[in-house]
Scaffold this active site. Structure first.
Site, short mmCIF file in Angstrom:
data_model
loop_
_atom_site.label_atom_id
_atom_site.label_comp_id
_atom_site.label_asym_id
_atom_site.label_seq_id
_atom_site.Cartn_x
_atom_site.Cartn_y
_atom_site.Cartn_z
N LYS A 1 0.82 -1.21 0.00
CA LYS A 1 0.00 0.00 0.00
C LYS A 1 0.86 1.26 0.00
O LYS A 1 0.59 2.20 -0.75
CB LYS A 1 -0.93 -0.03 1.22
CG LYS A 1 -1.78 1.21 1.38
CD LYS A 1 -2.93 1.03 2.35
CE LYS A 1 -2.60 0.30 3.60
NZ LYS A 1 -1.54 0.88 4.43
N THR B 1 4.02 1.45 -0.94
CA THR B 1 4.72 1.46 -2.22
C THR B 1 3.83 2.04 -3.31
O THR B 1 4.27 2.86 -4.14
CB THR B 1 5.15 0.03 -2.60
OG1 THR B 1 6.04 -0.47 -1.59
CG2 THR B 1 5.84 -0.01 -3.95
N ARG C 1 2.58 8.53 7.07
CA ARG C 1 2.89 8.38 8.49
C ARG C 1 4.37 8.06 8.70
O ARG C 1 5.04 7.56 7.81
CB ARG C 1 2.05 7.26 9.10
CG ARG C 1 0.57 7.53 9.18
CD ARG C 1 -0.18 6.30 9.63
NE ARG C 1 0.00 5.20 8.69
CZ ARG C 1 -0.18 3.92 9.00
NH1 ARG C 1 -0.50 3.56 10.22
NH2 ARG C 1 -0.03 3.00 8.08
N LYS D 1 7.83 -6.63 10.92
CA LYS D 1 7.60 -6.04 9.61
C LYS D 1 8.85 -5.52 8.93
O LYS D 1 8.98 -5.55 7.71
CB LYS D 1 6.58 -4.90 9.76
CG LYS D 1 6.08 -4.32 8.45
CD LYS D 1 5.01 -3.28 8.74
CE LYS D 1 4.50 -2.65 7.44
NZ LYS D 1 3.51 -1.59 7.70
N ALA E 1 -3.17 1.48 12.60
CA ALA E 1 -4.59 1.47 12.26
C ALA E 1 -5.33 0.31 12.91
O ALA E 1 -6.56 0.32 12.95
CB ALA E 1 -4.79 1.42 10.76
N PHE F 1 -3.36 -0.47 7.11
CA PHE F 1 -4.00 -1.78 6.95
C PHE F 1 -5.16 -1.71 5.96
O PHE F 1 -5.12 -0.94 5.00
CB PHE F 1 -4.40 -2.34 8.31
CG PHE F 1 -3.23 -2.65 9.19
CD1 PHE F 1 -2.20 -3.48 8.74
CD2 PHE F 1 -3.11 -2.11 10.46
CE1 PHE F 1 -1.10 -3.77 9.53
CE2 PHE F 1 -2.01 -2.39 11.26
CZ PHE F 1 -1.02 -3.23 10.79
N PHE G 1 2.72 -8.35 -9.53
CA PHE G 1 3.88 -9.22 -9.30
C PHE G 1 4.14 -9.97 -10.59
O PHE G 1 3.22 -10.25 -11.37
CB PHE G 1 3.61 -10.19 -8.15
CG PHE G 1 3.70 -9.55 -6.78
CD1 PHE G 1 4.81 -9.75 -5.97
CD2 PHE G 1 2.68 -8.73 -6.31
CE1 PHE G 1 4.90 -9.15 -4.73
CE2 PHE G 1 2.75 -8.13 -5.06
CZ PHE G 1 3.86 -8.34 -4.26
N TRP H 1 6.61 -0.78 -8.01
CA TRP H 1 7.74 -1.43 -7.35
C TRP H 1 8.88 -1.66 -8.34
O TRP H 1 10.05 -1.40 -8.03
CB TRP H 1 7.31 -2.77 -6.74
CG TRP H 1 8.37 -3.43 -5.91
CD1 TRP H 1 8.58 -3.27 -4.57
CD2 TRP H 1 9.39 -4.33 -6.37
NE1 TRP H 1 9.66 -4.01 -4.16
CE2 TRP H 1 10.19 -4.67 -5.25
CE3 TRP H 1 9.71 -4.88 -7.61
CZ2 TRP H 1 11.28 -5.53 -5.34
CZ3 TRP H 1 10.80 -5.73 -7.71
CH2 TRP H 1 11.57 -6.06 -6.58
#
Length: 551
Positions: free
Chosen positions: A65, A67, A88, A99, A267, A295, A376, A404
């Site tokens: 998200k 990215t 954020r 993470k 979140a 999230f 992907f 990406w």
């Protein structure tokens, strides 16, 4: 190349050049080295082209998200738009926990990524200090005679630290003897879930911050009446600690797009949005503003709209909903080792999760939805075409994104689709509930309209706290539901689109300074713990200060 290697291969522009792109003069920002700055302007929005980026429920593999948000900003810059990101700040808890870093990935990152992921400009440390100053003042007040009659059994303010440390969830402080304070039970939340973090992110300026801190209910006295931070005469001291931290931080993307990064509530256990000050600052300096909420749409987007937008008078023109083929197949029952294979059966089984989020955004908020598939290399043409078909059937625009792999160039199609959505929508955003509803009615409304629950079940403790909050005048506040991010329900193992479930509410806590009520669903904790192999165990730093494994 790894994400950090890609980030380090790029020479950032001097932060003065980035500030100039936003029309800032040298008196309107303060540099923190060559590549970071604090912005010091009165934010008066000049644009309404605010775009929220959210996602389906995350899986352990990451859906990209942030990215996508960064790539979208680069894509808008590529097609000639004036743009600014508003994101954020990462917390050290997830960075060293499960993470790793949180500054995007591949060729869609904000930099300097290692600084942003670590101490940055010290904002989270200032928040931690301000929070714990209040705790110290509470305990000192009791020790020095307790003029306010604070009941040590009814202190609701907790200490905090910006790390995952389960051993601090419940503690006993004041041990040692007469000079060491009054023994009592206490506990820690992670800084991202602290009320000072929420206050920072919802304040309009330092004066508003100070007022909100004064409004915080920190305890109850022996007559069960609320004791507020202003009773301890502590709000100015907290504001002094936050005088620099309240200013938003300016950095840049790999492609030199301006990015304002400020505030970092989670979140799942907090309200999950960057600061109002940062968002409004971005809206005062650029034509398009891209922001994200943490999230899935059931958590971050709901809180962004029902809490942040309501308080700040914001209305996103479009909502970008990020999904991945592999996440949808995982929701449909695919095993991790099979996610790279074409599998329309598990995709069809898991597509309900995406549909649930589209439906919630449409029905609860009347949002202008653009679904983007974070691509992907293993995604098949058949899988992509199936997802596009489903999105169009639900009335949502659809586009793929390759940020990406290709940065802004890979997000140009998404950028054009967002511009189309923003320029051609006549939708008016709505809230999922009215503030005039009772606290219980608000919880039930979100559970049904956003999560798809059949109803809610309140514990005796939650019922008692709701009654107390209503009695002392806080029944009209918005709610902030803390629950697992992995499921629409309170059960992290209930993937896809759970049906016929009851949302279990274990507790309800007041955040009178922030201006909302935290509703704790299921077994969620406000202080996370570390996994068996935390991300920090995989990081290294050499004799020259080069970091590896941060992300």
């Amino acid at each position: 190349m790894t994400d950090i290697e890609i980030a380090m291969s790029v020479t950032p522009e001097n932060i003065g050049n980035i500030a100039a792109k936003l029309g800032l003069n040298e008196d309107e920002y303060e540099t923190y080295g060559k590549y970071k700055a604090k912005i010091n302007v009165d934010p008066v929005p000049k644009t309404d082209k605010l775009v929220l980026v959210t996602a389906i429920n995350p899986t352990p593999f990451g859906e990209g998200k942030t990215t996508t948000s960064i790539g979208l900003a680069d894509g808008l810059q590529k097609i000639g738009k004036s743009v600014c990101l508003a994101l954020r700040e990462p917390s050290l808890g997830p960075v060293f926990g499960v993470k790793g870093g949180a500054t995007g990935g591949g060729h869609a990152q904000v930099i300097p990524m290692e600084d942003i992921n670590l101490h940055f400009t010290g904002d989270l440390h200032a928040i931690t200090s301000a929070n714990n100053l209040i705790s110290a003042m509470i305990d000192n007040h009791i020790h020095q005679g307790n003029e306010l009659g604070i009941d040590p059994r009814r202190i609701v303010w907790k200490r905090c630290v910006d790390l995952n440390d389960r051993a601090l969830r419940r503690i006993v402080c004041g041990l040692g003897g007469e000079t060491d304070g009054v023994p009592r039970e206490d506990g820690f939340n992670i800084t991202a879930a602290s009320e000072i973090m929420a206050i920072l992110c919802l304040s309009n300026d330092l004066t508003d911050f100070k007022r909100r801190v004064g409004d915080v209910v920190v305890a109850y006295n022996y007559n069960r009446e609320p004791v507020r931070a202003r009773d301890l005469k502590i709000e100015d001291a907290c504001a002094i600690l936050m005088k620099d931290a309240i200013k938003p931080n300016l950095v840049q993307t790999l492609e030199g797009a301006p990015a304002i990064i400020h505030g970092g509530p989670f979140a799942n256990i907090a309200h999950g949005c960057n600061s109002v000050i940062a968002t409004k600052t971005a809206m005062s300096l650029a034509d398009y503003v891209i922001t994200e909420a943490g999230f899935g749409a059931d958590l971050g987007a709901e809180k962004f709209i029902d809490i942040k937008c309501r308080m700040a008078g914001l209305k996103p023109k479009a909502v970008v909903l990020v999904a991945t083929v592999r996440a949808l197949k995982f929701n449909g029952g695919a095993k991790k080792e099979d996610l790279a294979k074409e599998d329309l059966v598990t995709l069809q089984n898991g597509i309900d999760n995406l549909i649930a989020h589209i439906d919630a955004l449409n029905n609860a908020f009347n949002a202008n939805v653009v679904v983007t598939l974070n691509r992907f290399i293993t995604d098949s043409k058949n899988e992509i075409e199936y997802i596009e078909k489903i999105c169009r059937e639900r009335g949502a625009r659809f586009v793929t994104c390759d940020a990406w792999a290709n940065g802004g160039e890979g997000a140009k199609e998404l950028a054009n689709k967002v511009v189309e959505a923003v320029e051609n929508s006549d939708k008016e955003m709505t809230y999922s509930y009215s503030l005039n509803m009772s606290i219980e009615e608000k919880i039930e409304t979100v559970a049904k309209k956003v999560y798809g629950a059949k109803g809610i079940e309140l514990s005796p403790k939650a019922k008692a706290n709701i009654e107390r909050m209503t009695d002392i005048g806080y029944g009209n506040l918005p709610i902030c539901i803390a629950k697992t991010q992995y499921s629409l329900s309170d059960n992290p193992k209930a993937l896809g689109r759970p049906r016929d479930f009851t949302l279990r509410i274990e507790n309800v806590e007041l955040r009178s300074g922030a201006g909302f009520i935290v509703v704790i669903a299921g077994s969620i904790m406000l202080m996370p713990g570390l996994s068996k192999e935390p991300a920090g165990t995989k990081m290294t730093i050499d004799e020259n200060g080069k970091i590896s494994g941060l992300f």
